[in-house]
Design an enzyme around this catalytic site. Structure first.
Site, mmCIF file in Angstrom:
data_model
loop_
_atom_site.group_PDB
_atom_site.id
_atom_site.type_symbol
_atom_site.label_atom_id
_atom_site.label_comp_id
_atom_site.label_asym_id
_atom_site.label_seq_id
_atom_site.Cartn_x
_atom_site.Cartn_y
_atom_site.Cartn_z
ATOM 1 N N PHE A 155 0.092 4.341 0.256
ATOM 2 C CA PHE A 155 -0.348 5.304 1.268
ATOM 3 C C PHE A 155 0.239 4.941 2.630
ATOM 4 O O PHE A 155 0.660 5.811 3.393
ATOM 5 C CB PHE A 155 -1.878 5.352 1.323
ATOM 6 C CG PHE A 155 -2.507 5.865 0.064
ATOM 7 C CD1 PHE A 155 -2.723 7.215 -0.118
ATOM 8 C CD2 PHE A 155 -2.869 4.993 -0.957
ATOM 9 C CE1 PHE A 155 -3.297 7.706 -1.282
ATOM 10 C CE2 PHE A 155 -3.439 5.464 -2.135
ATOM 11 C CZ PHE A 155 -3.649 6.824 -2.293
ATOM 12 N N CYS A 156 0.290 3.650 2.915
ATOM 13 C CA CYS A 156 0.877 3.194 4.173
ATOM 14 C C CYS A 156 2.372 3.482 4.215
ATOM 15 O O CYS A 156 2.919 3.837 5.268
ATOM 16 C CB CYS A 156 0.641 1.700 4.358
ATOM 17 S SG CYS A 156 -1.083 1.246 4.637
ATOM 18 N N ASN A 157 3.043 3.331 3.083
ATOM 19 C CA ASN A 157 4.483 3.586 3.054
ATOM 20 C C ASN A 157 4.805 5.052 3.305
ATOM 21 O O ASN A 157 5.779 5.375 3.994
ATOM 22 C CB ASN A 157 5.063 3.105 1.724
ATOM 23 C CG ASN A 157 5.046 1.590 1.603
ATOM 24 O OD1 ASN A 157 5.204 0.879 2.592
ATOM 25 N ND2 ASN A 157 4.837 1.095 0.400
ATOM 26 N N CYS A 166 0.842 -1.202 0.000
ATOM 27 C CA CYS A 166 0.000 0.000 0.000
ATOM 28 C C CYS A 166 0.875 1.249 0.000
ATOM 29 O O CYS A 166 1.542 1.535 1.008
ATOM 30 C CB CYS A 166 -0.926 -0.006 1.214
ATOM 31 S SG CYS A 166 -1.842 1.537 1.434
ATOM 32 N N LEU A 209 4.423 5.497 7.083
ATOM 33 C CA LEU A 209 5.572 4.986 7.832
ATOM 34 C C LEU A 209 6.773 5.926 7.717
ATOM 35 O O LEU A 209 7.479 6.173 8.700
ATOM 36 C CB LEU A 209 5.945 3.594 7.326
ATOM 37 C CG LEU A 209 4.945 2.470 7.592
ATOM 38 C CD1 LEU A 209 5.436 1.171 6.958
ATOM 39 C CD2 LEU A 209 4.717 2.267 9.082
#
Length: 222
Positions: A90-92, A88, A95
């Site tokens: 967006f998740c990266n 994903c 993070l």
């Protein structure tokens, strides 16, 4: 640039065909519909929130180290972020934004970790690709996410869209089903009580990590 500005740009680039992966209008509509369904379900409002006791957990990192919540809290408050996985983008971005704020979080006596349902190998990839210096723990079948009230099942039409994108979650994840955590950020005090909770059923929306700092300052002063 704030995290949400970066997420908005990523979404705009994706939906307007400016990335290597170009979705169809029908696929975009399927993704929007699934996000609206999850938002309208009200599940986020029923998840654990500030004032609730955090459920204990015991989860591994890619190196085989086991992290137990009650042991972590002996050393100080904990910032926990639940995310969907390395697949994903967006998740990266989320993070990477947390890593940029990590030194400020740690300066306030807190620890930072992330939890996802992906395999240990994919957690290692997340750490490497995003140059992270905090642990990523693997939550088989999102069982810990379920105890926080944030696990949900993807609808069948969205599953087919993700498969067409090459994101077959039964291969990315430690479990063999299509369940994920809603993106969520928690701050847990040393007494195990949640003092901050932000759950976002729309995966393109995330709180800025800077919002954590006043919460941690208050915890420290108390």
């Amino acid at each position: 640039m704030k995290l949400q500005d970066k997420l908005d740009k990523l979404r705009d680039d994706f939906e307007n065909g400016r990335l290597p992966l170009v979705p169809t209008a029908e696929q975009i509509e399927t993704m929007h519909r699934a996000t609206k369904m999850l938002t309208d379900s009200g599940q986020a409002s029923r998840a654990l929130k500030a004032g609730d006791k955090a459920p204990d957990f015991s989860l591994p990192d890619p190196e085989g180290n086991v992290y137990i919540l009650r042991d972590l809290l002996v050393r100080g408050p904990l910032v926990v972020t639940f995310y969907r996985g390395v697949w994903c983008p967006f998740c990266n971005l989320d993070l990477a934004a947390l890593e940029a704020e990590r030194s400020e979080i740690e300066a306030r006596g807190a620890q930072l970790l992330a939890i996802s349902p992906q395999t240990l190998a994919n957690s290692r990839r997340s750490q490497r690709d995003n140059k992270l210096n905090f642990p990523i723990l693997s939550d088989h079948d999102s069982e810990v996410a379920a105890t926080f009230g944030i696990r949900f099942s993807l609808p069948d039409d969205l599953i087919e869209v993700y498969k067409s994108f090459g994101s077959n979650l039964s291969q990315f994840n430690a479990g063999q089903d299509w369940r994920l955590p809603m993106p969520a950020r928690y701050v847990i005090g040393r007494d195990g009580v949640i003092v901050y909770a932000e759950i976002t059923p729309d995966y393109t929306r995330r709180p800025d990590p800077s919002e954590l700092l006043p919460v941690l300052d208050k915890l420290r002063s108390n």
